[in-house]
Design an enzyme around this catalytic site. Structure first.
Site, mmCIF file in Angstrom:
data_model
loop_
_atom_site.group_PDB
_atom_site.id
_atom_site.type_symbol
_atom_site.label_atom_id
_atom_site.label_comp_id
_atom_site.label_asym_id
_atom_site.label_seq_id
_atom_site.Cartn_x
_atom_site.Cartn_y
_atom_site.Cartn_z
ATOM 1 N N GLY A 19 0.837 -1.195 0.000
ATOM 2 C CA GLY A 19 0.000 0.000 0.000
ATOM 3 C C GLY A 19 0.863 1.232 0.000
ATOM 4 O O GLY A 19 2.021 1.209 -0.419
ATOM 5 N N GLY A 20 0.306 2.330 0.512
ATOM 6 C CA GLY A 20 0.999 3.606 0.475
ATOM 7 C C GLY A 20 2.244 3.661 1.334
ATOM 8 O O GLY A 20 3.103 4.510 1.141
ATOM 9 N N VAL A 24 4.236 -5.960 2.080
ATOM 10 C CA VAL A 24 4.109 -6.999 3.104
ATOM 11 C C VAL A 24 4.455 -8.344 2.488
ATOM 12 O O VAL A 24 3.973 -8.684 1.403
ATOM 13 C CB VAL A 24 2.679 -7.034 3.694
ATOM 14 C CG1 VAL A 24 2.586 -8.127 4.767
ATOM 15 C CG2 VAL A 24 2.302 -5.685 4.283
ATOM 16 N N LYS A 39 6.619 -6.569 7.201
ATOM 17 C CA LYS A 39 6.290 -5.343 6.473
ATOM 18 C C LYS A 39 7.546 -4.526 6.225
ATOM 19 O O LYS A 39 8.252 -4.134 7.156
ATOM 20 C CB LYS A 39 5.276 -4.496 7.237
ATOM 21 C CG LYS A 39 4.957 -3.202 6.483
ATOM 22 C CD LYS A 39 3.677 -2.576 6.907
ATOM 23 C CE LYS A 39 3.345 -1.412 5.986
ATOM 24 N NZ LYS A 39 2.044 -0.818 6.256
ATOM 25 N N ASP A 142 -6.585 4.989 7.933
ATOM 26 C CA ASP A 142 -6.877 4.271 6.689
ATOM 27 C C ASP A 142 -7.716 3.024 6.978
ATOM 28 O O ASP A 142 -7.400 1.928 6.516
ATOM 29 C CB ASP A 142 -5.578 3.897 5.966
ATOM 30 C CG ASP A 142 -5.804 3.589 4.474
ATOM 31 O OD1 ASP A 142 -6.811 4.076 3.917
ATOM 32 O OD2 ASP A 142 -4.979 2.879 3.885
ATOM 33 N N LYS A 144 -10.344 0.578 6.290
ATOM 34 C CA LYS A 144 -11.034 0.142 5.074
ATOM 35 C C LYS A 144 -11.039 -1.387 5.049
ATOM 36 O O LYS A 144 -10.290 -2.024 5.811
ATOM 37 C CB LYS A 144 -10.340 0.702 3.830
ATOM 38 C CG LYS A 144 -8.894 0.242 3.660
ATOM 39 C CD LYS A 144 -8.244 0.881 2.433
ATOM 40 C CE LYS A 144 -6.794 0.430 2.283
ATOM 41 N NZ LYS A 144 -6.138 1.065 1.107
ATOM 42 N N ASN A 147 -7.791 -3.453 5.126
ATOM 43 C CA ASN A 147 -6.948 -3.377 6.314
ATOM 44 C C ASN A 147 -7.563 -4.066 7.520
ATOM 45 O O ASN A 147 -7.047 -3.937 8.645
ATOM 46 C CB ASN A 147 -6.630 -1.912 6.652
ATOM 47 C CG ASN A 147 -5.583 -1.339 5.726
ATOM 48 O OD1 ASN A 147 -4.812 -2.068 5.110
ATOM 49 N ND2 ASN A 147 -5.553 -0.016 5.606
#
Length: 266
Positions: A19-20, A24, A39, A142, A144, A147
């Site tokens: 992601g941003g 991972v 990560k 974040d 969502k 996640n």
């Protein structure tokens, strides 16, 4: 093929996602003989080290500080951090976390919407994770479906708090790309107002709306159109949420102060 080994201990396997704030990987802990998630923290702007080394150092420090705070939480619905690999100020840290194997809420919703009772149970679990994080000064930023991971017994785990390490007032990187997911971002965060834990509750409400309705009420064809809708358009009343409907609409009010406090919401 020889696998890459991190910190002399963790053998990288398949890439699980990204992601941003980084990538991972599934990894094998050669000391404890177990699978873990690793990560690789990366800045949203790859050129940050060169163009703004002071900001890069600040980002590293924030990631480490918040990872250590999360590691102390020991909460059943926050992903467990086992270890932090800190290779010094010239490298970004690696976070060694529990490997959650049941897929994400996004994967679950690809099979269809949730009954309101199931969504409410999951919502209380994610809320408990947010309350624990907020209590130690960490906002998620974040929330969502991607996640929220699901353990094999169905319990949920909130992950990817790494976005909380980036506190740029505009929520934009130097390259102009968004930090976070615009369709789940609270209106005040789009407007550049940070620092209110209630913003995470908007995101939780939108996630649960999508979970029970099977659609996002404000998603549009482009990112800019979605942002405009989140800022300016009313959230339509849910049709499938039943008694959960008023809760969702209370969360999805544009005034953060008007949203229910966490105890009332629970």
């Amino acid at each position: 093929m020889r696998r890459r080994v991190i910190d002399g201990r963790f053998e990288l396997g398949e890439r699980l996602g990204g992601g941003g704030m980084g990538l991972v990987w599934r990894a094998w802990d050669t000391a404890l003989h177990r699978d873990v998630a690793l990560k690789e923290v990366r800045p949203p702007d790859p050129a940050m080290d060169e163009h703004d080394p002071a900001l890069a150092r600040e980002l590293r420090a924030r990631v480490l500080r918040e990872a250590r705070a999360l590691a102390r939480l020991n909460h059943p619905h926050v992903v467990t951090i086992h270890h932090i690999v800190d290779e010094g100020e010239d490298a970004y840290p690696w976070l060694v976390m529990e490997l959650v194997t049941g897929g994400s809420l996004q994967d679950r919703l690809a099979r269809g919407p949730m009954p309101p009772s199931e969504a409410a149970r999951l919502g209380r679990e994610v809320l408990s994770a947010l309350r624990a994080a907020h209590a130690v000064g960490i906002q998620h930023r974040d929330v969502k479906p991607a996640n929220v991971l699901l353990r094999s017994d169905g319990r949920s785990v909130l992950t990817d708090f790494g976005i909380a390490a980036v506190r740029e007032s505009s929520s934009l990187t130097a390259t102009g790309s968004f930090i976070g997911s615009p369709e789940y971002m609270a209106p005040e965060r789009i407007n550049g107002h940070e620092g209110d834990p209630a913003s995470d509750l908007w995101s939780l409400g939108m996630m649960l709306y999508v979970a029970v309705e099977g659609r996002h009420p404000l998603r549009r064809a482009t990112t800019l159109a979605t942002l405009a809708a989140v800022l300016n358009q009313a959230v339509p009343a849910p049709e499938r949420a039943g008694t959960l409907g008023p809760v969702l609409l209370a969360l999805l009010t544009r005034d953060p102060a008007a949203r229910p406090d966490p105890a009332t919401l629970d």
